[in-house]
Design a protein around this motif. Structure first.
Motif, mmCIF file in Angstrom:
data_model
loop_
_atom_site.group_PDB
_atom_site.id
_atom_site.type_symbol
_atom_site.label_atom_id
_atom_site.label_comp_id
_atom_site.label_asym_id
_atom_site.label_seq_id
_atom_site.Cartn_x
_atom_site.Cartn_y
_atom_site.Cartn_z
ATOM 1 N N LEU A 1 61.053 111.920 -69.544
ATOM 2 C CA LEU A 1 62.264 110.858 -69.524
ATOM 3 C C LEU A 1 61.599 109.745 -69.537
ATOM 4 C CD1 LEU A 1 65.056 111.964 -66.840
ATOM 5 C CD2 LEU A 1 65.063 111.586 -69.197
ATOM 6 N N ALA A 2 60.027 109.399 -68.970
ATOM 7 C CA ALA A 2 59.510 107.947 -69.619
ATOM 8 C C ALA A 2 59.744 107.009 -70.603
ATOM 9 C CB ALA A 2 58.048 107.868 -68.661
ATOM 10 N N LEU A 3 59.673 107.552 -71.407
ATOM 11 C CA LEU A 3 59.327 106.337 -72.729
ATOM 12 C C LEU A 3 60.766 106.343 -73.101
ATOM 13 C CD1 LEU A 3 58.034 105.548 -75.044
ATOM 14 C CD2 LEU A 3 57.631 106.967 -75.865
ATOM 15 N N LEU B 1 47.559 100.373 -68.142
ATOM 16 C CA LEU B 1 47.249 101.255 -66.911
ATOM 17 C C LEU B 1 48.536 102.238 -66.651
ATOM 18 C CD1 LEU B 1 44.163 100.496 -65.729
ATOM 19 C CD2 LEU B 1 44.464 101.880 -67.358
ATOM 20 N N VAL B 2 49.299 100.452 -66.110
ATOM 21 C CA VAL B 2 50.745 101.184 -65.598
ATOM 22 C C VAL B 2 51.831 101.371 -66.541
ATOM 23 C CG1 VAL B 2 52.871 100.020 -64.562
ATOM 24 C CG2 VAL B 2 50.580 98.886 -64.457
ATOM 25 N N LEU B 3 52.134 101.016 -68.191
ATOM 26 C CA LEU B 3 52.560 102.295 -68.689
ATOM 27 C C LEU B 3 52.416 103.372 -69.251
ATOM 28 C CD1 LEU B 3 53.276 99.272 -71.892
ATOM 29 C CD2 LEU B 3 54.683 100.127 -70.306
ATOM 30 N N GLY B 4 50.792 103.172 -68.716
ATOM 31 C CA GLY B 4 50.269 104.579 -69.740
ATOM 32 C C GLY B 4 51.183 105.676 -68.823
ATOM 33 N N MET B 5 51.412 105.270 -67.332
ATOM 34 C CA MET B 5 51.886 106.958 -66.405
ATOM 35 C C MET B 5 52.689 107.374 -66.785
ATOM 36 S SD MET B 5 51.215 104.111 -62.777
ATOM 37 C CE MET B 5 49.778 103.523 -62.042
ATOM 38 N N GLY B 6 53.602 106.179 -67.874
ATOM 39 C CA GLY B 6 54.714 107.405 -67.756
ATOM 40 C C GLY B 6 54.996 107.771 -70.121
ATOM 41 N N ILE B 7 53.819 106.523 -70.468
ATOM 42 C CA ILE B 7 53.904 107.017 -71.989
ATOM 43 C C ILE B 7 52.717 107.412 -72.490
ATOM 44 C CG2 ILE B 7 56.556 105.814 -72.070
ATOM 45 C CD1 ILE B 7 54.720 103.429 -73.048
ATOM 46 N N PRO B 8 53.048 107.596 -73.835
ATOM 47 C CA PRO B 8 51.412 108.668 -74.265
ATOM 48 C C PRO B 8 50.984 106.940 -74.961
ATOM 49 C CG PRO B 8 53.284 110.021 -75.478
ATOM 50 C CD PRO B 8 53.232 108.709 -74.647
ATOM 51 N N THR B 9 49.729 107.404 -75.702
ATOM 52 C CA THR B 9 48.276 106.165 -76.299
ATOM 53 C C THR B 9 49.755 105.254 -76.906
ATOM 54 O OG1 THR B 9 46.733 107.806 -75.870
ATOM 55 C CG2 THR B 9 46.811 105.586 -76.870
#
Length: 671
Positions: free
Chosen positions: A126-128, A498-506
């Protein structure tokens, strides 16, 4: 849970065969369009997204494997194909009425939007989709926000036109790159993996480093670096090389958390390692309108420093824990492994040559893929030749044939592949090789799905940012901070990644952060390529940082350890690598951006010393266990070497010399 009666379920063999055929058709379509370019760019993107959606809806039913769920998947898959066909059939009409949607256009656009969001939810959670949904809400309702965040307001048809038609939304630059460069290079890696390149890399690394101090962990680092030259996927690297290296490390005394952390940290670096790198590198080159080779050259030294830092941390941890390597007799002969599978290096070598001799990634990837198929099929035929001289002549002829492809063109490449396929089919024993090639095509298509879906969905972010101009507000915030401290701006950008990377791919992480932060860093004097690579670097490291560390959780079932425990170890192992992007900003010569050879060598030596000090500080060991004052002094020395002020280098070198000299003196005093 409702029990499903057996008669309601579609036979698994039929379902598997259907997916196999769809994936094979997808891969074949991509190879043909890459070689012959029969379609316009817009239609290519639409059909690419259509195939991606079909594979998701057929492979991932909404609720289990019951017949109603599968039928619903078929309906959604056919709807996805209909949206692609609409773009193909009405291409000329859509161009003529661009910006003035008909009712049919509007409903097709809404359908495509819903299909992409649902496919992304099924594929990656669901994150992205939630983040992209917030961008859509901002586009529709942002005029009601206060201050600089407000925009003039946009209607639904304007937003759908931006997202579903043209090249600013779902069919934007990321999708174009996914449909061309990324797919080819994923397919290239899949062919080499199926042919045994993983075994070649692991045997070679095992033979060189398996018997040394901390040998199993060093094998993990080296094999992951080598795998990065063909895959460019961190998680794929974890689940391939990790199947061998993690149990090996555990068997020789490493804890499960440390073993998983080493593999996750080394594998994520595969996206930094030229020549293939990760999908983001191709998107970056297309976005900045620079040759891919410029991105690869700029990333080379930071990638080497990253792997050097991980290798150094592994060495120090092994010395601290007293862990030895394997007995030499248990390690394979690395040169024997090369002699056995040397032919697999031919396509990789030619790919590197083409990329760095001025050819486009699309041409280089197509030729590399074709030569990989030729080498695999040709090797199967060569094994059929019993006479040694005839076999040698066969390989010479094949080499001359490969070298002649540069002048003869792609069509000849595929003609020769077809001939070899026919010969393999004629030899009954070689049909297994033909099946291997078909399996590689299917595996390549399967591996391309998560990347492609992410590329399509982040088109929402690109489209909304382009439509509303919201990036300027965030950029102004960063510029306001940067007037006082560039370091604080970099720190804010790093934390955002780093925060965005907690829920979405690179990929979406890079696109969101680079579209917002990179222009602001450029205004602060950071070269554009350096700022994009800074964002790229920390987007990769986000997959190692808790609480959501995708690479670490991929390693967890192999290591039989909690993902969070592995993540904490991974951050500790990679901690020295965190200094590299900061140093590149202050010293762009580290990314070959300005400065001569001496400047590059100086900053490279300084970076190596800094990560060496940080490795000793965070393991607490150099030649002997370090005391508290030595660790604090080493930490300050490393920071001074990164800051790059007129006085900081001198202080950093002096403190580093003090720590190293004292550690050596203590080691010499011990009996």
């Amino acid at each position: 849970m409702v029990e499903v009666k057996p008669k309601q379920a579609l036979p698994a063999t039929t379902w598997t065969r259907t997916l196999f055929l769809v994936a094979l058709a997808f891969a074949s379509f991509q190879v043909v369009t890459a070689a012959f370019h029969p379609l316009s760019s817009q239609v290519l993107r639409a059909v690419h997204v259509g195939f991606l959606l079909v594979m998701v809806y057929l492979a991932l039913p909404a609720s289990g494997q019951c017949l109603p769920a599968r039928l619903a998947g078929w309906v959604l898959a056919l709807a996805a194909l209909a949206t692609a066909a609409y773009q193909w059939v009405f291409e000329a009409d859509l161009i003529q009425r661009s910006g003035d949607l008909s009712s049919a256009d509007l409903w097709v656009g809404i359908l495509l939007t819903a299909l992409v969001f649902e496919a992304a939810r099924r594929q990656m959670g669901l994150a992205l989709p939630l983040i992209c949904g917030l961008f859509i809400a901002y586009a529709l309702l942002g005029q009601h926000l206060p201050g600089s965040l407000a925009h003039r307001g946009y209607e639904l048809d304007q937003l759908i036109n931006q997202l579903a038609f043209g090249t600013e939304g779902f069919y934007g630059t990321p999708t174009y790159v996914s449909a061309t460069y990324i797919f080819l290079f994923i397919l290239f890696g899949a062919f080499l993996e199926q042919a045994g390149m993983i075994k070649l890399f692991t045997d070679f690394a095992m033979g060189l480093f398996g018997h040394r101090v901390g040998g199993p962990a060093k094998v993990s680092v080296v094999s992951s670096a080598l795998m990065g030259t063909i895959t460019g996927s961190g998680v794929a690297n974890v689940v391939t090389t990790g199947q061998f290296t993690i149990p090996l490390m555990k068997r020789f005394g490493y804890g499960a958390g440390f073993a998983g952390g080493v593999e996750a940290t080394a594998s994520m670096g595969s996206q930094l390692m030229p020549p293939v790198m990760g999908a983001v590198a191709f998107i970056m080159a297309e976005t900045l309108d620079v040759p891919f080779t410029e991105v690869a050259k700029a990333a080379l030294l930071p990638a080497l420093l990253y792997f050097a830092s991980v290798f150094w941390m592994v060495h120090l941890e092994a010395r601290r824990a007293g862990l030895s390597g394997l007995p030499r007799e248990q390690c394979p002969d690395p040169w024997a492994a090369l002699r056995q599978r040397w032919y697999l290096l031919i396509p990789l070598g030619i790919l590197i040559y083409l990329l760095f001799s001025g050819h486009t990634p699309l041409f280089s990837g197509t030729v590399g893929l074709a030569l990989t198929a030729i080498v695999i099929l040709g090797s199967a035929l060569a094994l059929r030749v019993s006479n040694g001289k005839l076999r040698c002549a066969f390989w010479v002829a094949l080499g001359l044939l490969c070298s002649g492809f540069f002048a003869m063109g792609i069509a000849v490449v595929f003609a020769v592949i077809a001939a070899l396929v026919g010969l393999c089919a004629w030899h009954r024993g070689s049909r297994a090789t033909l099946r291997l090639c078909l399996q590689a095509l299917v595996e390549g298509a399967r591996h391309a799905v998560p990347v492609g879906i992410a590329c399509a969905l982040v088109g929402v972010i690109i489209g909304v940012v382009s439509l509303t101009g919201v990036a300027s507000s965030f950029a102004g915030f960063i510029l306001g901070i940067g007037e006082k401290s560039l370091f604080l701006s970099l720190l804010l950008t790093m934390l955002t990644c780093l925060v965005l990377g907690m829920g979405i791919p690179t990929i979406p992480n890079y696109i969101i952060t680079s579209s917002i932060a990179a222009p602001a860093l450029l205004e602060l004097g950071v070269p554009l390529l350096v700022s994009h690579l800074f964002v790229f670097y920390f987007g990769i490291l986000a997959d190692l940082t808790p609480p959501v560390a995708l690479a670490c959780f991929a390693a967890a079932p192999i290591a039989r350890e909690k993902g969070l425990t592995i993540s904490l170890w991974a951050v500790r192992i990679a901690i020295a690598g965190f200094v590299v992007p900061f140093m590149a900003v202050y010293e762009p010569a580290l990314m070959l951006q300005g400065g001569g050879v001496l400047a590059v060598l100086y900053v490279l030596a300084k970076a190596a010393l800094a990560i060496g000090l940080w490795g000793a500080v965070f393991t607490g060991f150099l030649t002997q266990p370090l005391g508290l004052w030595e660790r604090l002094t080493g930490l300050v020395a490393g920071v001074c070497l990164v800051v790059a002020l007129p006085w900081s280098d001198s202080l950093g070198f002096a403190l580093a010399a003090l720590v190293v000299a004292h550690s050596l003196w203590r080691a010499r005093r011990l009996p």
